[in-house]
Design a protein around this motif. Structure first.
Motif, PDB file in Angstrom:
ATOM      1  N   ARG A   1      -1.584  -0.859  -3.955  1.00 18.58           N
ATOM      2  CA  ARG A   1      -2.786  -0.035  -3.781  1.00 18.58           C
ATOM      3  C   ARG A   1      -2.354   1.384  -3.439  1.00 18.58           C
ATOM      4  NH1 ARG A   1      -5.767  -2.803   0.963  1.00 18.58           N
ATOM      5  NH2 ARG A   1      -3.601  -3.139   1.546  1.00 18.58           N
TER       6      ARG A   1
ATOM      7  N   PRO B   1      -5.785   4.283  -1.111  1.00 16.48           N
ATOM      8  CA  PRO B   1      -7.110   3.683  -0.900  1.00 16.48           C
ATOM      9  C   PRO B   1      -8.051   4.586  -0.105  1.00 16.48           C
ATOM     10  CG  PRO B   1      -5.443   2.607   0.466  1.00 16.48           C
ATOM     11  CD  PRO B   1      -4.705   3.477  -0.492  1.00 16.48           C
TER      12      PRO B   1
ATOM     13  N   THR C   1       0.844  -1.187   0.000  1.00 19.55           N
ATOM     14  CA  THR C   1       0.000   0.000   0.000  1.00 19.55           C
ATOM     15  C   THR C   1       0.882   1.240   0.000  1.00 19.55           C
ATOM     16  OG1 THR C   1      -1.646  -1.171   1.338  1.00 19.55           O
ATOM     17  CG2 THR C   1      -1.854   1.219   1.220  1.00 19.55           C
TER      18      THR C   1
END
Length: 349
Positions: A290, A293, A265
């Protein structure tokens, strides 16, 4: 590093276009109460307090001293302040805990952008001799960077629109976001940037608590350990920089250990869509990571708090078990001038 330091709690406001009915203290106090409640700590239990804000936004000198009313400065506390985004306050608190002078730290930041013309206020960050007298505002400079990326073939306007759409779609799961869902991309603000390529102007605050060693495990079920953190700066003069790249981000990431193992992330402080393109390249982020998010700065961008929010969101993902190794980034100044990168990890599951 001889001590392990972790983010053990994070809280933020619901970010709004304006909070004219609230003072900075009134906006900040619920966040401070919430972040302390998450750990069960009281103000007297905090070993060090550090804040980030800007007198230029408040319009008065030493404005941060008023915010201390929300913290409680009596009996006397160990306290410091940076005239920067709260991410840099977190860096100072991290170094304080490393020395062993404290085991816990409260870091908070806030900004009210609504009272004045933010694009004009941010010109005060520029070189005071050659650039600031020309009054190029923050959006115009970001547009220069976006156009440089388009001219270099690194992106195009539809790709930038896709970044905005993805960010605001992700923000639908973030109850604190100022903008979310299907937001029209809009007309040009400064070509090639449209409304959707730019961050919303709004007010907000955030706070985190840091703790060292076993104290962190006592306060949080799954601490977000700061495995590395570093910040670097580009040349002040925009004319000597390649606006399509960010060497300072790359160097900060290298020193923080971001390239040693992949992250799952990344919370990037990219207020403009084109800046995400620059940061992805500098940080070597592929499609398997990611990115934002939470919606990122395109969903909520309280000046002086947005970078700390990136740190908090990355840590909160680890707390919830949604991430194991995350990268958090904060920036300050025009066209990604100053950049801070941190790597956070959770204990193995």
């Amino acid at each position: 590093m001889t001590r392990e330091i972790a983010v053990v709690a994070f809280a933020q406001t619901d970010h709004r276009r304006t909070t004219e009915e609230l003072s900075e203290v009134e906006m900040l106090m619920p966040v401070l109460h919430e972040v302390l409640a998450r750990t069960g700590l009281k103000t007297a239990d905090i070993g060090f307090t550090c804040s980030g804000s800007s007198d230029y936004l408040a319009g008065r000198a030493f404005s941060f001293t008023l915010a201390l009313d929300g913290v409680g400065a009596w009996p006397p506390i160990s306290e410091s302040h940076v005239e920067m985004d709260g991410a840099w306050a977190l860096y100072e608190a991290w170094t304080k805990l490393l020395t062993g002078d404290a085991d816990t730290a409260l870091v908070y930041s806030y900004g009210k952008s609504s009272p004045g013309p933010l694009r004009d206020v941010l010109t005060r960050q520029l070189d005071p001799y050659y650039v600031a007298p020309l009054w190029p505002d923050s959006v115009a400079l970001a547009a220069l960077q976006a156009q440089a990326l388009i001219d270099a073939g690194d992106t195009d306007e539809p790709a930038l629109a896709a970044v905005a759409a993805r960010s605001r779609a992700d923000a639908t799961a973030n109850s604190h976001a100022q903008l979310s869902g299907s937001v029209p991309h809009g007309d040009y603000v400064v070509q090639p940037l449209r409304t959707g390529d730019c961050p919303p102007i709004g007010d907000g605050a955030a706070a985190v608590i840091l703790a060292a060693g076993e104290r962190a495990r006592e306060l949080c079920e799954r601490p977000a350990w700061i495995r590395g953190i570093d910040h670097r700066i580009e040349a002040h003069s925009l004319g000597v920089r390649d606006l399509t790249d960010s060497p300072s981000t790359r160097l900060a990431a290298e020193k923080a250990g971001a390239f040693q193992r992949p992250v799952d992330t990344a919370e990037l402080h990219a207020p403009f869509t084109a800046q995400e393109v620059v940061l992805r390249k500098a940080l070597r982020l592929d499609d398997g990571v990611r990115v934002n998010p939470s919606g990122g700065a395109l969903a909520a961008n309280p000046v002086m708090a947005a970078g700390l929010i990136r740190m908090g969101e990355a840590a909160a993902g680890i707390h919830r078990g949604e991430s194991d190794r995350a990268l958090a980034h904060a920036t300050s100044g025009p066209c990604l001038q100053q950049n801070l990168v941190a790597v956070l990890e959770g204990d193995p599951r």
